[in-house]
Design an enzyme around this catalytic site. Structure first.
Site, PDB file in Angstrom:
ATOM      1  N   GLY A   1      -6.520  13.744  -7.424  1.00 45.16           N
ATOM      2  CA  GLY A   1      -5.620  13.843  -8.562  1.00 45.16           C
ATOM      3  C   GLY A   1      -6.386  13.766  -9.860  1.00 45.16           C
ATOM      4  O   GLY A   1      -7.550  13.360  -9.882  1.00 45.16           O
TER       5      GLY A   1
ATOM      6  N   GLN B   1      -8.205  12.448 -18.637  1.00 44.97           N
ATOM      7  CA  GLN B   1      -9.534  12.504 -18.019  1.00 44.97           C
ATOM      8  C   GLN B   1     -10.333  13.746 -18.411  1.00 44.97           C
ATOM      9  O   GLN B   1     -11.540  13.794 -18.215  1.00 44.97           O
ATOM     10  CB  GLN B   1      -9.409  12.442 -16.484  1.00 44.97           C
TER      11      GLN B   1
ATOM     12  N   CYS C   1     -12.022   6.068  -9.014  1.00 46.25           N
ATOM     13  CA  CYS C   1     -11.528   6.895 -10.121  1.00 46.25           C
ATOM     14  C   CYS C   1     -12.653   7.813 -10.583  1.00 46.25           C
ATOM     15  O   CYS C   1     -13.785   7.370 -10.730  1.00 46.25           O
ATOM     16  CB  CYS C   1     -11.073   6.000 -11.270  1.00 46.25           C
ATOM     17  N   LEU C   2     -12.318   9.079 -10.805  1.00 46.03           N
ATOM     18  CA  LEU C   2     -13.325  10.053 -11.251  1.00 46.03           C
ATOM     19  C   LEU C   2     -13.918   9.667 -12.608  1.00 46.03           C
ATOM     20  O   LEU C   2     -15.031  10.078 -12.925  1.00 46.03           O
ATOM     21  CB  LEU C   2     -12.701  11.453 -11.346  1.00 46.03           C
TER      22      LEU C   2
ATOM     23  N   HIS D   1      -1.601   5.819  -9.594  1.00 49.18           N
ATOM     24  CA  HIS D   1      -2.901   5.919 -10.280  1.00 49.18           C
ATOM     25  C   HIS D   1      -2.833   6.910 -11.457  1.00 49.18           C
ATOM     26  O   HIS D   1      -3.293   6.603 -12.556  1.00 49.18           O
ATOM     27  CB  HIS D   1      -3.967   6.334  -9.263  1.00 49.18           C
ATOM     28  N   GLU D   2      -2.271   8.102 -11.202  1.00 49.52           N
ATOM     29  CA  GLU D   2      -2.263   9.137 -12.249  1.00 49.52           C
ATOM     30  C   GLU D   2      -1.278   8.812 -13.374  1.00 49.52           C
ATOM     31  O   GLU D   2      -1.557   9.062 -14.539  1.00 49.52           O
ATOM     32  CB  GLU D   2      -1.943  10.513 -11.658  1.00 49.52           C
TER      33      GLU D   2
ATOM     34  N   HIS E   1      -2.868   6.468 -15.600  1.00 52.31           N
ATOM     35  CA  HIS E   1      -3.793   7.153 -16.524  1.00 52.31           C
ATOM     36  C   HIS E   1      -3.062   7.639 -17.774  1.00 52.31           C
ATOM     37  O   HIS E   1      -3.548   7.494 -18.895  1.00 52.31           O
ATOM     38  CB  HIS E   1      -4.430   8.380 -15.844  1.00 52.31           C
TER      39      HIS E   1
HETATM   40 NI    NI Z   1      -8.556   7.976 -12.023  1.00 51.60          NI
END
Ligand code: NI
Length: 173
Positions: free
Chosen positions: A46, A51, A89-90, A139-140, A143
């Site tokens: 995701g 991000q 997390c990216l 999670h998203e 964000h």
């Molecule tokens: Ni993340």
């Protein structure tokens, strides 16, 4: 279509709240396509607009062997239960943490045509897909509200640095 640079901690945009989208126009559709490219290139399950340095309220989730799901103005309508998950997390590469997430998550958003749709993910069903989906929804949407998974850690010891060779094992988003 393009892979965009990933914003990493401590980039302040990760701490900002994304703004509600009023018009689904060509520039938004371009952003969404780029987000999908960026998520798939990472690879991740995701991605949220923050991000990639944008504050439109949009996120994309792609579960294994499924098509990407685009959520415009997503919100969680109901959540229940508590379970422990390992999450990455990216935007925080090389780490993973142990934290609590909900067991059941219901959410809604608009699709690319501005049509309302609803989803439900129930991790109590032993479905790995639902467990991942429920986690990714929380999670998203976090964000988009400027919240990162590290905010949910119970202690400093809940965060682990990954060895380079295992860094890709855990799905990140
Ligand atoms: Ni993340």
């Amino acid at each position: 279509m393009a892979v965009l640079p990933m914003r990493m901690l401590p980039d302040p945009i990760l701490r900002q709240k994304a703004k509600r989208i009023r018009n689904i126009d060509a520039s938004l559709l371009r952003l969404i396509n780029d987000m999908i490219d960026t998520m798939q290139a990472a690879p991740g399950v995701g991605i949220a607009a923050n991000q990639v340095g944008d504050l439109h309220r949009v996120m994309v989730i792609q579960l294994p062997d499924e098509e990407p799901i685009v959520f415009i103005n997503p919100e969680i309508t109901e959540r229940s239960g508590e379970r422990e998950v390992i999450e990455g997390c990216l935007s925080i590469p090389g780490y993973q943490g142990y934290l609590k997430r909900s067991i059941t998550v219901k959410a809604r958003g608009l699709d690319l045509h501005g049509k309302l749709f609803k989803v439900r993910a129930d991790a109590s069903t032993e479905s790995e897909r639902d467990a991942l989906f429920a986690e990714a929804l929380e999670h998203e949407i976090d964000h988009l509200n400027g919240i990162l998974y590290i905010d949910h850690l119970e202690s400093h010891e809940s965060l682990h640095k990954l060895e380079p060779e295992t860094a890709q094992v855990q799905a990140s988003s």
